[in-house]
Enzyme design. Sequence first.
Site, PDB file in Angstrom:
ATOM      1  N   ARG A 131      54.697  -8.295  38.833  1.00  0.00           N
ATOM      2  CA  ARG A 131      53.469  -9.060  38.593  1.00  0.00           C
ATOM      3  C   ARG A 131      52.493  -9.032  39.772  1.00  0.00           C
ATOM      4  NH1 ARG A 131      57.364 -12.432  36.488  1.00  0.00           N
ATOM      5  NH2 ARG A 131      57.454 -12.347  34.218  1.00  0.00           N
ATOM      6  N   GLU A 162      32.690  -7.706  36.812  1.00  0.00           N
ATOM      7  CA  GLU A 162      31.676  -6.942  36.092  1.00  0.00           C
ATOM      8  C   GLU A 162      31.163  -7.661  34.852  1.00  0.00           C
ATOM      9  OE1 GLU A 162      32.393  -2.782  35.951  1.00  0.00           O
ATOM     10  OE2 GLU A 162      30.880  -2.436  34.416  1.00  0.00           O
ATOM     11  N   HIS A 176      28.630   9.867  31.873  1.00  0.00           N
ATOM     12  CA  HIS A 176      29.805   9.805  31.008  1.00  0.00           C
ATOM     13  C   HIS A 176      29.628  10.702  29.785  1.00  0.00           C
ATOM     14  CE1 HIS A 176      30.820   5.651  32.878  1.00  0.00           C
ATOM     15  NE2 HIS A 176      31.415   6.639  33.534  1.00  0.00           N
ATOM     16  N   LYS A 202      39.207  -2.473  41.093  1.00  0.00           N
ATOM     17  CA  LYS A 202      39.471  -1.928  39.754  1.00  0.00           C
ATOM     18  C   LYS A 202      40.564  -0.876  39.859  1.00  0.00           C
ATOM     19  CE  LYS A 202      34.916  -1.885  37.607  1.00  0.00           C
ATOM     20  NZ  LYS A 202      34.094  -0.969  36.783  1.00  0.00           N
ATOM     21  N   ARG A 208      27.464  -6.483  38.764  1.00  0.00           N
ATOM     22  CA  ARG A 208      28.247  -5.301  39.111  1.00  0.00           C
ATOM     23  C   ARG A 208      27.886  -4.102  38.234  1.00  0.00           C
ATOM     24  NH1 ARG A 208      34.700  -5.147  40.805  1.00  0.00           N
ATOM     25  NH2 ARG A 208      34.828  -2.896  41.044  1.00  0.00           N
ATOM     26  N   ASN A 218      26.644   1.064  37.756  1.00  0.00           N
ATOM     27  CA  ASN A 218      26.732   2.128  36.754  1.00  0.00           C
ATOM     28  C   ASN A 218      25.443   2.930  36.626  1.00  0.00           C
ATOM     29  OD1 ASN A 218      29.388   1.577  35.993  1.00  0.00           O
ATOM     30  ND2 ASN A 218      28.712  -0.105  34.692  1.00  0.00           N
ATOM     31  N   GLU A 244      27.678   8.861  45.141  1.00  0.00           N
ATOM     32  CA  GLU A 244      27.840   7.412  44.951  1.00  0.00           C
ATOM     33  C   GLU A 244      27.254   6.638  46.148  1.00  0.00           C
ATOM     34  OE1 GLU A 244      29.023   6.260  42.077  1.00  0.00           O
ATOM     35  OE2 GLU A 244      30.365   7.805  41.257  1.00  0.00           O
ATOM     36  N   HIS A 279      25.300   6.444  35.275  1.00  0.00           N
ATOM     37  CA  HIS A 279      26.601   6.725  34.674  1.00  0.00           C
ATOM     38  C   HIS A 279      26.571   6.839  33.150  1.00  0.00           C
ATOM     39  CE1 HIS A 279      28.093   6.147  38.665  1.00  0.00           C
ATOM     40  NE2 HIS A 279      29.353   6.294  38.295  1.00  0.00           N
ATOM     41  N   LYS A 291      28.337  -2.251  48.283  1.00  0.00           N
ATOM     42  CA  LYS A 291      29.369  -2.409  47.255  1.00  0.00           C
ATOM     43  C   LYS A 291      30.072  -3.760  47.422  1.00  0.00           C
ATOM     44  CE  LYS A 291      32.535  -0.803  44.150  1.00  0.00           C
ATOM     45  NZ  LYS A 291      33.406   0.220  43.612  1.00  0.00           N
ATOM     46  N   HIS A 329      33.033  14.290  38.933  1.00  0.00           N
ATOM     47  CA  HIS A 329      32.377  13.048  38.516  1.00  0.00           C
ATOM     48  C   HIS A 329      31.031  12.857  39.230  1.00  0.00           C
ATOM     49  CE1 HIS A 329      31.732   8.924  37.345  1.00  0.00           C
ATOM     50  NE2 HIS A 329      31.722   8.553  38.617  1.00  0.00           N
TER      51      HIS A 329
END
Length: 562
Positions: free
Chosen positions: A322, A438, A453, A344, A442, A446, A386, A449, A428, A466
Site C-alpha cells: 500500500r 489535475e 497524442h 503521477k 495542472r 498539457n 517539455e 499535447h 512544474k 513523445h
Amino acid sequence: MTARRGTTGRTGAVGSAGTAGAVGTIWLVGMMGAGKSAVGARLAERLARPFVDTDAEIARRAGATIAELFATRGEPAFRDLERDAIERVAKGADAVVALGGGAIAQPDAARRLAARGTIVYLRARPETLAARVGEAADRPLLAGLDAAGRVERIAALLAERSPHYESARVTVDTDALDPDGVAARIEEALGVAGRAPVPAATRTVEVPLGERSYPIRIGLDILDQAGAAIAETTKARRVAIVTVPEVGRRYAARLERSLQAAGVTSVRLVVPDGERSKSLRVAAQLFEKLVDFDADRSTAVIALGGGVVGDLAGFVAATWMRGVPFVQVPTTLLAMADASVGGKVAVDLPRGKNLVGAFHQPRLVWMDLATLRSLPRRQRAAGLVEVIKHGVIRDAALFERFERDVERVLDLEPGPTLDVLERSCQIKAEVVGQDERESGLRMILNFGHTLAHAVETLLGYRKLLHGEAVAIGMVFAARRSEALGLAPAGVADRIEALLQRAGLPTALPDLPRRAYLEALRVDKKRKDEHVRFIALRELGKVEIVPLLPAEILPRGAVGRAR
Ligand SMILES: NC(=O)c1ccc[n+]([C@@H]2O[C@H](COP(=O)([O-])OP(=O)(O)OC[C@H]3O[C@@H](n4cnc5c(N)ncnc54)[C@H](O)[C@@H]3O)[C@@H](O)[C@H]2O)c1
Ligand SMILES: [Zn+2]
C-alpha cells in the site's frame, strides 16, 4: 532584452551592457541577511573577479568587530571608515563588493557608487531576512531583541532604507534562491553570463505539497552524494533500485556505493529497456523480486532511469504494501523536466498508455546533469521540448532564455542547463503544488499535447519520440490560437523557429483530417464532445478552452499546419 525572471523591469535598462567592463564594479546592497557576502563570493568566483566584503575589510583594519566599533566609537565613526573602504575598492580593478546594509543610505552614497559601477539590490522579505540572520549576536542593530522583535526591527529598517535600495539598477528577489541562483540572476541581468567558470552549484527546488512536500536537487556530478540524501529523506535502511540495462551499467554502481556509504543496503532490479516494460507483467515480476529481497513497508524504491523506469518503479512503490517511500533519480531530460516531478505513476495496458496508476509523490528527486551526457542528442532535444513548454505556458523570460541559449543547453553547458532546468522545475513544482490531482491548473501542462497524442496514436508511437510529437502539437496549438484570435500574431513563428533550432519536427504529419478527428475524439481529456484545448494567449500565458474536434481542426487545417 526584456526583464528577466526574478528581477525587476529596471534590468531592461542595462540590457545593452554586453561586457563585464561596461558594468564596472558590482556593488551588492541590501539588508542584513540578504546574502550579500555569500552571493558576492560566488559571483566573484564565477566572474573571476576580486571579492571585497566592506564590513569584513573594516573589521580587519580596525582589529575589532563591527559590533565593537559601533559600541566603542559610534555609528558616525563607522560610516567614515566605511566610506574610506569604498573609496579604496573603487580605485582598484572591477570587483564584486558586498556593502554593509546601511552604506547606500548615507548621503550621496548611491551617486558615488553608481558612478563607479553597477548597484545590485538583493531583496528579501523581513521574515526571510530575520530567519537568515538568526540569533545574530554580532548585529548591533538587532541587539537584545527576541525573534518577533527582530522581524519588526528589520521591517522598520527595511521601510526606511527601501527607497535607497530600490534606486539600484538591478533588483533580485532572493527569498527562494540559493547564492548560486542569485549569482546566475545577476549575471543574466547584467549580460555577463557565460564568462563564469563552470559552476559547481547545486540548486534546490521545493515541491510545495504540505506534509508531502519534497525537494528536487539539481546539480552536476552529484550522483555520489545521492545515498546520504536518500537515507535522510526516506529513513530507509534497505532500498530497491529499478533501472534498465544501459543506465544501470553506467550509473548504478555509483549510486549503490553512495548508498552503502550511508549505511543503506540495496538491490538492483533491472528491467528491459523501452515502453513495453511499463506493464503489469513487469510490475508483477518486480513484486516477486521485492518478496525475494524481504522488502517490507520501510523499504524504499528508487527509480534510476528515464520516464519509463520512473513510471514503472513509482507504480510499484505506490502499490507495494500500500505504498512505500519512493525516490526519483531521473537520467533523461524528459524525466527531469516532466516525468520525475509531480507524483503521477502508471503502467500501460495493451489498449492504452498509463491506464493503471496512482498519484504517489517521491520523497526526493535527485537530478545529476552529468548523467545526461550519455543521452543521445535526439533524446535530449525531445526532452527539451517539455522545458521549453514550461516557458511557453508560464514564463516568457524562460522562453527568451532559450532563444538565446538553446544550443548551449543542448550541448549541456552547465551554467545555462542548470538555470533552465531549475526554472522549469520551479514552474512544474508551482503548478503541481496548486493542483496535485489535475482538477484544474495542472491541465495547462498539457499544452501541445492534444495534437501530440493524436499524432502518437496515428503514427503508432514508434516513429516519433513523445517530445517530438509535443513539438508538433505546440506549434499547432500556437497557430490555432492565433487563428482563433486568442494569441497575437507571430508567437507561433517564434516557437517554431526555436524548436527547429533544436532540430525538432514542427509540421503536422500529412494524414487525412478524418483520422485526426477520430484520434481527438478518443483522447482521454475529452469532456462531453468537447476537448479541453490549451490555447496560447501570449508567451508565458495559456488558457483552457473547450473546443469541438472540428473547431480544433477546421477544414483545411491539416497539411497546412504551417
Ligand atoms: N509521470 C509523468 O508525469 C510523465 C510525464 C511525461 C512522460 N512520462 C512517461 O515517460 C516515458 C518516457 O520517458 P523517457 O523519454 O525518459 O523514456 P525512457 O525512459 O524510455 O528513456 C529513453 C531512452 O534513453 C535511455 N536512457 C535513459 N537515460 C539514459 C542516459 N543517461 N544515457 C543514455 N541512455 C539513457 C533509456 O534506456 C531509453 O532507451 C513515457 O512512458 C511517458 O508516458 C511520464
Ligand atoms: Zn509530455
